[in-house]
Design a protein around this motif. Structure first.
Motif, PDB file in Angstrom:
ATOM      1  N   PHE A  33       0.831  -1.209   0.000  1.00  0.00           N
ATOM      2  CA  PHE A  33       0.000   0.000   0.000  1.00  0.00           C
ATOM      3  C   PHE A  33       0.865   1.258   0.000  1.00  0.00           C
ATOM      4  N   PHE A  34       1.950   1.228   0.752  1.00  0.00           N
ATOM      5  CA  PHE A  34       2.885   2.350   0.758  1.00  0.00           C
ATOM      6  C   PHE A  34       3.488   2.547  -0.625  1.00  0.00           C
ATOM      7  N   LEU A  35       3.942   1.452  -1.240  1.00  0.00           N
ATOM      8  CA  LEU A  35       4.566   1.533  -2.558  1.00  0.00           C
ATOM      9  C   LEU A  35       3.579   1.997  -3.634  1.00  0.00           C
ATOM     10  N   ILE A  36       2.345   1.518  -3.550  1.00  0.00           N
ATOM     11  CA  ILE A  36       1.307   1.956  -4.498  1.00  0.00           C
ATOM     12  C   ILE A  36       1.047   3.454  -4.326  1.00  0.00           C
ATOM     13  N   THR A  37       1.008   3.911  -3.091  1.00  0.00           N
ATOM     14  CA  THR A  37       0.795   5.336  -2.831  1.00  0.00           C
ATOM     15  C   THR A  37       1.943   6.174  -3.379  1.00  0.00           C
ATOM     16  N   VAL A  38       3.170   5.733  -3.179  1.00  0.00           N
ATOM     17  CA  VAL A  38       4.334   6.448  -3.728  1.00  0.00           C
ATOM     18  C   VAL A  38       4.231   6.508  -5.249  1.00  0.00           C
ATOM     19  N   LEU A  39       3.869   5.401  -5.870  1.00  0.00           N
ATOM     20  CA  LEU A  39       3.728   5.357  -7.324  1.00  0.00           C
ATOM     21  C   LEU A  39       2.646   6.330  -7.801  1.00  0.00           C
ATOM     22  N   ILE A  40       1.530   6.366  -7.104  1.00  0.00           N
ATOM     23  CA  ILE A  40       0.439   7.280  -7.467  1.00  0.00           C
ATOM     24  C   ILE A  40       0.903   8.728  -7.364  1.00  0.00           C
ATOM     25  N   ILE A  41       1.630   9.071  -6.312  1.00  0.00           N
ATOM     26  CA  ILE A  41       2.115  10.443  -6.151  1.00  0.00           C
ATOM     27  C   ILE A  41       3.126  10.799  -7.238  1.00  0.00           C
ATOM     28  N   VAL A  42       3.999   9.847  -7.581  1.00  0.00           N
ATOM     29  CA  VAL A  42       4.974  10.101  -8.661  1.00  0.00           C
ATOM     30  C   VAL A  42       4.240  10.351  -9.980  1.00  0.00           C
ATOM     31  N   VAL A  43       3.270   9.499 -10.305  1.00  0.00           N
ATOM     32  CA  VAL A  43       2.500   9.671 -11.546  1.00  0.00           C
ATOM     33  C   VAL A  43       1.736  10.997 -11.506  1.00  0.00           C
ATOM     34  N   MET A  44       1.133  11.312 -10.363  1.00  0.00           N
ATOM     35  CA  MET A  44       0.400  12.559 -10.218  1.00  0.00           C
ATOM     36  C   MET A  44       1.319  13.766 -10.425  1.00  0.00           C
ATOM     37  N   THR A  45       2.534  13.689  -9.899  1.00  0.00           N
ATOM     38  CA  THR A  45       3.490  14.787 -10.041  1.00  0.00           C
ATOM     39  C   THR A  45       3.919  14.943 -11.500  1.00  0.00           C
ATOM     40  N   ILE A  46       4.077  13.836 -12.206  1.00  0.00           N
ATOM     41  CA  ILE A  46       4.442  13.897 -13.626  1.00  0.00           C
ATOM     42  C   ILE A  46       3.311  14.524 -14.446  1.00  0.00           C
ATOM     43  N   ILE A  47       2.073  14.136 -14.157  1.00  0.00           N
ATOM     44  CA  ILE A  47       0.910  14.635 -14.901  1.00  0.00           C
ATOM     45  C   ILE A  47       0.606  16.091 -14.539  1.00  0.00           C
ATOM     46  N   ASN A  48       0.593  16.395 -13.237  1.00  0.00           N
ATOM     47  CA  ASN A  48       0.242  17.741 -12.763  1.00  0.00           C
ATOM     48  C   ASN A  48       1.198  18.090 -11.624  1.00  0.00           C
ATOM     49  N   LYS A  49       2.251  18.829 -11.963  1.00  0.00           N
ATOM     50  CA  LYS A  49       3.311  19.102 -10.991  1.00  0.00           C
ATOM     51  C   LYS A  49       2.800  19.833  -9.751  1.00  0.00           C
ATOM     52  N   SER A  50       1.930  20.816  -9.920  1.00  0.00           N
ATOM     53  CA  SER A  50       1.455  21.581  -8.756  1.00  0.00           C
ATOM     54  C   SER A  50       0.630  20.701  -7.816  1.00  0.00           C
ATOM     55  N   LEU A  51      -0.207  19.831  -8.376  1.00  0.00           N
ATOM     56  CA  LEU A  51      -1.001  18.924  -7.549  1.00  0.00           C
ATOM     57  C   LEU A  51      -0.112  17.920  -6.825  1.00  0.00           C
ATOM     58  N   GLY A  52       0.902  17.398  -7.538  1.00  0.00           N
ATOM     59  CA  GLY A  52       1.848  16.461  -6.927  1.00  0.00           C
ATOM     60  C   GLY A  52       2.632  17.103  -5.806  1.00  0.00           C
ATOM     61  N   MET A  53       3.062  18.346  -6.004  1.00  0.00           N
ATOM     62  CA  MET A  53       3.816  19.056  -4.961  1.00  0.00           C
ATOM     63  C   MET A  53       2.926  19.348  -3.756  1.00  0.00           C
ATOM     64  N   LYS A  54       1.662  19.639  -4.024  1.00  0.00           N
ATOM     65  CA  LYS A  54       0.707  19.868  -2.930  1.00  0.00           C
ATOM     66  C   LYS A  54       0.530  18.582  -2.104  1.00  0.00           C
ATOM     67  N   ALA A  55       0.428  17.443  -2.793  1.00  0.00           N
ATOM     68  CA  ALA A  55       0.308  16.145  -2.116  1.00  0.00           C
ATOM     69  C   ALA A  55       1.554  15.861  -1.280  1.00  0.00           C
ATOM     70  N   LEU A  56       2.725  16.155  -1.831  1.00  0.00           N
ATOM     71  CA  LEU A  56       3.967  15.959  -1.076  1.00  0.00           C
ATOM     72  C   LEU A  56       4.033  16.875   0.137  1.00  0.00           C
ATOM     73  N   GLY A  57       3.489  18.086   0.010  1.00  0.00           N
ATOM     74  CA  GLY A  57       3.425  19.005   1.151  1.00  0.00           C
ATOM     75  C   GLY A  57       2.559  18.449   2.274  1.00  0.00           C
ATOM     76  N   VAL A  58       1.442  17.833   1.897  1.00  0.00           N
ATOM     77  CA  VAL A  58       0.557  17.206   2.896  1.00  0.00           C
ATOM     78  C   VAL A  58       1.279  16.046   3.576  1.00  0.00           C
ATOM     79  N   VAL A  59       1.991  15.242   2.794  1.00  0.00           N
ATOM     80  CA  VAL A  59       2.752  14.120   3.353  1.00  0.00           C
ATOM     81  C   VAL A  59       3.809  14.643   4.329  1.00  0.00           C
ATOM     82  N   GLU A  60       4.515  15.692   3.939  1.00  0.00           N
ATOM     83  CA  GLU A  60       5.550  16.271   4.804  1.00  0.00           C
ATOM     84  C   GLU A  60       4.954  16.779   6.115  1.00  0.00           C
ATOM     85  N   TYR A  61       3.829  17.480   6.029  1.00  0.00           N
ATOM     86  CA  TYR A  61       3.162  17.993   7.232  1.00  0.00           C
ATOM     87  C   TYR A  61       2.736  16.846   8.146  1.00  0.00           C
TER      88      TYR A  61
END
Length: 177
Positions: free
Chosen positions: A9-37
């Motif tokens: 589940f962790f690996l699938i989530t990482v993959l989804i975030i990577v794909v999301m960042t490739i498709i829409n960089k601002s959305l991916g960075m926002k998701a990474l910000g939530v993860v960091e928080y």
């Protein structure tokens, strides 16, 4: 292979975030910000919870926990579970390790559920905030509805769960380290 299955589940989530960042960089960075928080919050909350758990595990004998919150505790066990849950600090995920230690110490299952319910809904700081922001009548009404609701839900769950399932839950809590 076992490691991949354990963290799938962790690996699938990482993959989804990577794909999301490739498709829409601002959305991916926002998701990474939530993860960091969330990681920062967990790093600040989890260590104190585990220190308190260690102290609870060592300082409070099983016999005392069973006397005040075990099978024969009655109303005092319910009241103590509500007070401990209401006085607790931190997010709800901090309640589950505490509940596990309670189960190891022989706390009655309904009191464990009441403790978790109180942790999630009747925290003292939240009650004080509601009094100041939403008014005393609202805060008191919510509290007077929540407490019986928590107790009713806990006892209903205890009636719906078989003895075998309950024993299995306690067995898993014993294996928790």
């Amino acid at each position: 292979m076992k490691l991949l299955k354990r963290y799938r589940f962790f690996l699938i989530t990482v993959l989804i975030i990577v794909v999301m960042t490739i498709i829409n960089k601002s959305l991916g960075m926002k998701a990474l910000g939530v993860v960091e928080y969330s990681l920062k919050e967990m790093i600040l909350v989890i260590p104190p919870v585990f220190v308190l758990l260690g102290l609870l595990d060592i300082w409070v004998p099983r016999e005392i926990m069973m006397k005040y919150m075990g099978e024969g505790s009655g109303l005092k066990g319910i009241i103590l579970a509500i007070i401990l849950g209401s006085a607790a600090a931190g997010p709800l995920y901090g309640a589950f390790p505490v509940a596990g230690v309670f189960m190891k110490k022989g706390v009655k299952f309904s009191n464990v559920l009441i403790f978790i319910g109180a942790w999630s809904t009747t925290k003292i700081p939240m009650f004080l905030f509601e009094m100041s922001a939403l008014g005393t009548p609202f805060a008191l009404t919510r509290l007077l509805v929540d407490i019986p609701g928590i107790i009713l839900i806990a006892y209903t769950l205890c009636m719906l769960i078989s003895k075998d399932e309950m024993n299995d839950i306690y067995r898993k809590a014993e294996l928790m380290e």
